[in-house]
Design an enzyme around this catalytic site. Structure first.
Site, mmCIF file in Angstrom:
data_model
loop_
_atom_site.group_PDB
_atom_site.id
_atom_site.type_symbol
_atom_site.label_atom_id
_atom_site.label_comp_id
_atom_site.label_asym_id
_atom_site.label_seq_id
_atom_site.Cartn_x
_atom_site.Cartn_y
_atom_site.Cartn_z
ATOM 1 N N HIS A 52 0.846 -1.205 0.000
ATOM 2 C CA HIS A 52 0.000 0.000 0.000
ATOM 3 C C HIS A 52 0.880 1.254 0.000
ATOM 4 C CE1 HIS A 52 -2.880 -2.853 2.103
ATOM 5 N NE2 HIS A 52 -3.635 -2.380 1.134
ATOM 6 N N SER B 84 0.287 -8.877 1.215
ATOM 7 C CA SER B 84 -1.162 -8.876 1.384
ATOM 8 C C SER B 84 -1.470 -8.690 2.864
ATOM 9 C CB SER B 84 -1.727 -10.222 0.911
ATOM 10 O OG SER B 84 -3.033 -10.402 1.410
#
Ligand code: PAF
Length: 282
Positions: free
Chosen positions: A37, A185
């Site tokens: 991210h 993830s």
């Protein structure tokens, strides 16, 4: 960085940015942020004057309520990471703020949303389109950033953008991997140490299959990946599809499409945790 929780506050911040002539980058997330991210946010910060990151665990895209329940929630750490990456606005609304009424809209982008994840997680992409369309309408970003790890999600969102006529650029960002190859993830934090130790074998098989594919058919390559991963105790392939990179329809020959990608979902461990990954063949 400003943390806002209502649409009204969000729009007040964005009105100010827009009247200053700012370009706006949007990074939609469900929180539990990691380096993958961070790379999206950093890219947005480098390409836009104002970057908004939404942190919203969207219930309508979870067809499995246990998956929603155990999804990691780390708002404080998320805000620290965003501050560090240079984002200007974090939008962290409640479920009631986003869905004061149930969202009854139905999105259908066949065949893109019906294959692979769409076939195994009924309603998942409908929920993704519900939240992403709301975010696009409220934020009206110049650019929106999505990780290629969720390869199919980007293809579905592109269809939605074309369908609804949003004027924005979708920026796909390469999957960020751990040193051992495991795709980053939020779900990786749910793996036990033993599961974490075997999870990189998924990408190892995918990477090796690129070499294998040079001298073998699509069907043989598909079989090679599935049997190599299923041979590992604790890993169980749910599907591995070799598809046209744009339509996401299965290909049977390498020369059948300009771009060809292999998309995989593997169950890891006994809970089990679903891990998604992909490999580009051409
Ligand atoms: O990829 C995700 O994290 C989610 O599907 C998204 C795009 C933030 C929508 O909830």
């Amino acid at each position: 960085m400003k943390v806002v929780t209502t649409i009204k506050e969000l729009q007040a911040e964005l009105d100010a940015a827009r009247s200053a002539g700012h370009s706006i980058g949007l990074v939609p997330t469900m929180g539990a942020l990691h380096r993958g991210h961070a790379s999206l946010v950093e890219r947005s910060v480098s390409e836009n004057d104002t970057t908004v990151v939404s942190i919203f665990l969207n219930p309508t895209q979870f067809n499995d309520k246990n998956d929603l329940q155990r999804y990691p929630r780390t708002l404080e750490a998320d805000c620290q990471l965003l501050e560090h990456c240079g984002a200007q606005i974090a939008f962290a609304p409640s479920v009631e703020e986003i869905y004061p009424e149930p969202d009854t809209r139905h999105f259908s982008y066949l065949p893109t949303d019906a294959v692979m994840e769409g076939a195994r997680r009924p309603g998942h992409f409908n929920g993704v389109c519900q939240i992403v369309s709301k975010l696009f309408a409220w934020v009206q970003p110049t650019r929106a950033y999505f990780g290629e790890k969720d390869y199919q999600q980007i293809a579905v969102i592109r269809r939605m953008v074309a369908d609804l006529g949003f004027k924005l650029e979708i920026v796909p960002c390469s999957c960020i991997r751990e040193e051992d190859g495991l795709a980053m993830s939020s779900r990786n934090t749910l793996l036990t140490p033993a599961e974490r130790a075997i999870a990189p074998r998924i990408y190892q098989a995918l990477a090796a299959s690129r070499e294998f594919a040079r001298s073998h058919s699509v069907a043989a390559t598909q079989q090679y990946v599935v049997s190599r991963i299923n041979a590992i105790d604790g890993l169980d392939v749910e599907y591995f599809a070799i598809v046209d990179a744009t339509t996401l329809l299965d290909v049977s020959r390498w020369d059948e499409a300009t771009g060809v990608v292999g998309c995989i979902t593997v169950y890891c461990g006994s809970k089990p945790i679903r891990l998604i990954d992909h490999i580009k063949y051409k």
